[in-house]
Design an enzyme around this catalytic site. Structure first.
Site, PDB file in Angstrom:
ATOM      1  N   HIS A  70       0.975  -1.062   0.300  1.00  0.00           N
ATOM      2  CA  HIS A  70      -0.334  -0.116  -0.178  1.00  0.00           C
ATOM      3  C   HIS A  70       0.782   1.736   0.084  1.00  0.00           C
ATOM      4  O   HIS A  70       0.544   2.312  -0.677  1.00  0.00           O
ATOM      5  CB  HIS A  70      -1.166   0.404   1.389  1.00  0.00           C
ATOM      6  CG  HIS A  70      -2.145  -0.496   0.631  1.00  0.00           C
ATOM      7  ND1 HIS A  70      -2.501  -1.955   1.198  1.00  0.00           N
ATOM      8  CD2 HIS A  70      -3.533  -0.050   0.921  1.00  0.00           C
ATOM      9  CE1 HIS A  70      -3.250  -2.372  -0.009  1.00  0.00           C
ATOM     10  NE2 HIS A  70      -4.690  -1.442   0.975  1.00  0.00           N
TER      11      HIS A  70
ATOM     12  N   HIS B 210       0.781  -2.863   9.183  1.00  0.00           N
ATOM     13  CA  HIS B 210       2.036  -3.791   8.627  1.00  0.00           C
ATOM     14  C   HIS B 210       2.229  -3.138  10.567  1.00  0.00           C
ATOM     15  O   HIS B 210       1.884  -1.893  11.311  1.00  0.00           O
ATOM     16  CB  HIS B 210       2.638  -2.512   7.893  1.00  0.00           C
ATOM     17  CG  HIS B 210       2.145  -3.428   6.446  1.00  0.00           C
ATOM     18  ND1 HIS B 210       2.734  -4.909   6.578  1.00  0.00           N
ATOM     19  CD2 HIS B 210       1.281  -3.016   5.569  1.00  0.00           C
ATOM     20  CE1 HIS B 210       2.194  -4.917   5.128  1.00  0.00           C
ATOM     21  NE2 HIS B 210       1.569  -4.009   4.797  1.00  0.00           N
TER      22      HIS B 210
END
Length: 206
Positions: A137, A182
């Site tokens: 992303h 993350h």
């Protein structure tokens, strides 16, 4: 020498990721955007390069044939970089290869055979475990945003509406990614690779 808007972007994106991933991540409760199935993620980020392409088209259509041709060359270069990083590199993408090379595996029903791609891992009901999972992303959102900033500066302000709107969505989703998904190391490595494509473009154009 970098132009003012380039310097601003080069500082804004890494600082945003660093600040949010080290201060708010894990410290605020789940929200609408912590669910990866939220519409902005599913219909915009997951189709991120399509929206970036449409935004690019809304800019290049106002340029002269010569400038449009140059812009198309830049777009092709940035598209190839996005493909290599997140989609395909003679098989698994660069991001998937880095995950595997750093010890990552797909935890799944072994009868499916060896799985080397995150998308395939999810498709067979597995989960990516271990290794360094570079934030795809971050790569996409920063790469696309910095590319669009370069193209925005090629047209006058009245013709920038769609591209500015897309960049606004990309920045918001970058913030949500930094907070909810993350670890900070994976986010920062994604930031680094998101910037590399733009840096290559600027160097080639300079």
């Amino acid at each position: 020498m970098l132009k003012p808007y380039q310097s601003f972007a080069l500082v804004l994106y890494p600082l945003t990721v660093l600040f949010l991933s080290t201060t708010l991540a894990g410290r605020i409760p789940p929200s609408y955007f912590s669910n990866s199935h939220n519409p902005l993620n599913v219909y915009f980020v997951k189709l991120g390069w399509l929206w970036t392409t449409l935004a690019f088209g809304s800019l290049v259509v106002f340029q002269s044939p010569k400038r449009s041709a140059h812009a198309l060359v830049r777009y092709i270069g940035m598209t190839l970089y996005w493909i290599i990083m997140t989609q395909w590199l003679l098989g698994p993408s660069f991001v998937d290869r880095m995950f595997i090379l750093t010890g990552g595996t797909c935890n799944y029903d072994q009868s499916e055979g060896v799985v080397l791609q995150q998308a395939t891992c999810r498709a067979v009901g597995g989960s990516w475990q271990g290794g360094h999972d570079v934030s795809g992303h971050c790569v996409l959102l920063i790469h696309a945003s910095m590319f669009l900033w370069e193209e925005l500066m090629q047209v006058d302000k009245k013709k920038r509406v769609m591209a500015l709107a897309i960049n606004g969505v990309w920045y918001w989703m970058l913030c949500m990614t930094s907070i909810y998904f993350h670890g900070y190391r994976e986010l920062l490595s994604g930031t680094f690779f998101g910037i590399v494509g733009w840096a290559s473009l600027v160097s080639a154009s300079g």
